[in-house]
Design an enzyme around this catalytic site. Structure first.
Site, mmCIF file in Angstrom:
data_model
loop_
_atom_site.group_PDB
_atom_site.id
_atom_site.type_symbol
_atom_site.label_atom_id
_atom_site.label_comp_id
_atom_site.label_asym_id
_atom_site.label_seq_id
_atom_site.Cartn_x
_atom_site.Cartn_y
_atom_site.Cartn_z
ATOM 1 N N GLU B 82 0.858 -1.179 0.000
ATOM 2 C CA GLU B 82 0.000 0.000 0.000
ATOM 3 C C GLU B 82 0.898 1.234 0.000
ATOM 4 O OE1 GLU B 82 -2.150 0.438 3.956
ATOM 5 O OE2 GLU B 82 -1.548 -1.657 4.062
ATOM 6 N N CYS B 114 -3.973 -4.100 4.175
ATOM 7 C CA CYS B 114 -3.254 -5.173 4.869
ATOM 8 C C CYS B 114 -3.697 -6.568 4.446
ATOM 9 C CB CYS B 114 -3.392 -5.006 6.384
ATOM 10 S SG CYS B 114 -2.708 -3.457 6.976
ATOM 11 N N HIS B 240 -4.085 -11.126 11.582
ATOM 12 C CA HIS B 240 -3.485 -9.843 11.217
ATOM 13 C C HIS B 240 -3.306 -9.012 12.480
ATOM 14 C CE1 HIS B 240 -2.543 -6.042 9.576
ATOM 15 N NE2 HIS B 240 -3.698 -5.491 9.896
#
Lengths: 82, 413
Positions: B82, B114, B240
């Protein structure tokens, strides 16, 4: 939604807030903001998920992100009951 | 006809050459120390001016490829970021040459905050299932995080670095369960980066959406794998990790929904199944889409390989915006050997004071903004690379000339 139902939802919200923020006063005002009560982002997430679970609310969790005060959460949950 | 088993053959993380303690950042920024507990972090990696998404990608993957027999079998290079540097030219093309990969290779950059690397891993797994035996694919998640004081409590949680994930039909690290996944994606503006040096982050919306997608993607997983049971099917969970405290909250939330029990039992389940994956994230910060694979490396290094071999892991990837996936796999017997010595390289990072951090922050941020010509400030570079001498040459950004970014190899020490 009756006044009694709103009172009950409010009692549940205040109880949840105080279980996560033990320092919060028992006589929380509707305008009390979670940030001003010292809630960090994890505390706020805990408050929102718990009140949503306790009321078995249907609306998605992400919709609770814009609710920043006790009164806003109560109104939102009451709106779902209506 | 049964599909060929494919999965992750090796993982190699690189989390930069500098770090700052989170307590030091709180002190410097005047943040409320009481909030340190819920972040549950020790320190975070810091970008230096000569580091960008290309150097991170290359510096993560190169030691892994140098130890590999047959890098010419890599037929796909997918870079997830990103922190893109060009609207047209992919980071994969920028990294390809420095990694000495074959010209018979697909080059692609992907972006979904993500989640990007997990989307890339699934795409690569799909490609490999139909490719000739021995074919490999390389996914590299690479990012820099341009946050400053304006990001408030997100600034101390943000990380810097890259994770290289090699996939093949020899899944020494993780055999990906075929057809076992659950999805959740929709349009939400919880995080965005409208400029290379500006992250917009709505913390409440992002954290609640992360949790909403966790429930929903897990339920979708269960629909596709009806025999699965949240408590019994997964020996470990890897999630995550925007910061370790969020993973703790996510686990609590999912337990309340799927396997309610007394707080002690929930805490014990967290310590046993989740906490081993958090050790590195607590020292690195949020590595964006690489964070899930850093967490996987943390898990496999938490105990002897023989204890973990064949353990089933549930993995959850969430990318703002949003796209999320819950999937699963089994740990390979060589997982520890094939995931690098992360701890050693984390310890090699130079520790910065807040004042040093503040001084370099504008210089590191500006190298992310397109500019026709630029000289990069290399002050301190050789000193900070020196502890990494055993990794071999490191790629460094030196300048930009007519928008062309100029890199060079430096051999530390």
């Amino acid at each position: 939604v009756t006044a009694a139902e709103r009172t009950e939802v409010r009692r549940m919200v205040v109880e949840t807030v105080r279980s996560i923020l033990p320092g919060a006063p028992a006589d929380l005002d509707d305008s009390a903001s979670f940030r001003d009560l010292g809630a960090d982002s994890i505390d706020r997430v805990e408050i929102m998920t718990e009140v949503r679970d306790r009321l078995a609310a249907e609306r998605p969790l992400s919709a609770f992100a814009e609710l920043t005060t006790v009164g806003a959460v109560v109104d939102y949950l009451v709106g779902e009951l209506a | 006809v049964s599909a060929r088993t494919v999965g992750i053959e090796a993982v190699h993380a690189f989390a930069g050459v500098a770090q700052i303690s989170v307590a030091e950042m709180f002190r410097g920024r005047g943040l409320d120390q009481q909030r340190l507990g819920n972040l549950d972090m020790h320190c975070r990696s810091v970008q230096m001016p000569w580091e960008d998404p290309v150097t991170n990608a290359v510096n993560a993957a190169r030691p892994m490829l140098d130890a590999l027999d047959g890098r010419d079998r890599i037929e796909s290079l997918i870079v997830s970021t990103e922190s893109g540097l060009d609207y047209s030219k992919s980071l994969a093309s920028m990294a390809h040459g420095y990694l000495g990969l074959s010209r018979r290779c697909r080059l692609l950059e992907v972006k979904q905050a993500c989640y990007g690397a997990t989307g890339a891993v699934q795409m690569a797994a799909g490609l490999l299932r139909s490719a000739a035996p021995g074919t490999r694919a390389l996914v590299i998640a690479t990012d820099v995080n341009p946050m400053d004081a304006g990001a408030l409590y997100a600034e101390p949680t943000t990380g810097h670095g890259a994770v290289a994930v090699l996939l093949s039909d020899r899944p020494d690290v993780l055999a990906v369960d075929d057809g076992a996944y659950g999805l959740c994606g929709f349009d939400v503006r919880d995080t965005s980066r409208p400029r290379p040096d500006l992250d917009l982050y709505n913390a409440d919306l992002s954290l609640l959406t992360y949790l909403e997608c966790l429930s929903e993607s897990y339920r979708d997983y269960q629909r596709r794998v009806p025999s699965s049971d949240f408590l019994a099917s997964f020996d470990h969970l890897v999630l995550h990790t925007p910061f370790a405290g969020m993973v703790r909250a996510a686990h609590r939330r999912l337990m309340r929904e799927l396997a309610p029990g007394p707080p002690d039992a929930v805490a014990a389940d967290f310590r046993r199944r989740v906490e081993p994956s958090l050790a590195y994230a607590r020292q690195v910060g949020n590595l964006c889409s690489g964070s899930l694979y850093l967490a996987l490396a943390s898990l496999v290094h938490s105990r002897p390989s023989e204890e973990l071999a064949d353990a089933r892991v549930g993995l959850y990837s969430y990318g703002s915006g949003c796209s999320a996936e819950f999937f699963s796999g089994r740990i390979g017997a060589a997982a520890r050997d094939r995931t690098g010595d992360v701890e050693r390289w984390l310890a090699a990072r130079t520790s910065l004071t807040f004042e040093e951090y503040e001084r370099q922050l504008p210089r590191s941020r500006e190298v992310l903004v397109p500019k026709r010509d630029r000289e990069v400030d290399l002050a301190g570079c050789d000193r900070m690379l020196a502890p990494f001498a055993d990794r071999g040459p490191m790629l460094v950004l030196e300048s930009v000339a007519d928008y062309d970014r100029k890199y060079s190899w430096r051999t530390p020490g």
